[in-house]
Scaffold this motif. Structure first.
Motif: not given
Length: 108
Positions: A88-108
């Motif tokens: 995602f573009d967060n006001a010039g900063e990069e924000l990265i998120k991971k999701y399963t195919a079911l829409g669940e957030v994957i926490e690192d």
């Protein structure tokens, strides 16, 4: 007279060391072999073509729904489940998120 011997000697030394320079020795350890066996395949995905559950999860997240998706990747591998990496573009900063195919957030 000296150049008659020096130039051919330099040429011979250069030819003798050329194979050493052309083929550098590759050093591997157990970790690098392990990472090769767990290679993951990344395929760029158009954000509009993300699975519906992933899009819904992004829309439900108040912090993310206003942000623009700059890149999306589908990642799969032998030992890794199929998932999506969204940048995602967060006001010039990069924000990265991971999701399963079911829409669940994957926490690192």
């Amino acid at each position: 007279m000296k150049t008659r011997f020096i130039i051919p000697a330099m040429f011979a030394i250069g030819m003798a060391t050329a194979p050493l320079m052309a083929n550098p020795t590759i050093v591997t350890d157990a970790n690098s072999e392990m990472s090769i066996s767990q290679e993951q395949e990344k395929v760029k995905v158009d954000p509009a073509n993300l699975p519906a559950p992933v899009k819904e999860a992004i829309e439900k997240d108040e912090a993310l729904k206003a942000l623009k998706i700059s890149e999306a990747w589908q990642v799969s591998g032998e030992n890794a489940p199929n998932h999506f990496v969204i940048k995602f573009d967060n006001a010039g900063e990069e924000l990265i998120k991971k999701y399963t195919a079911l829409g669940e957030v994957i926490e690192d």
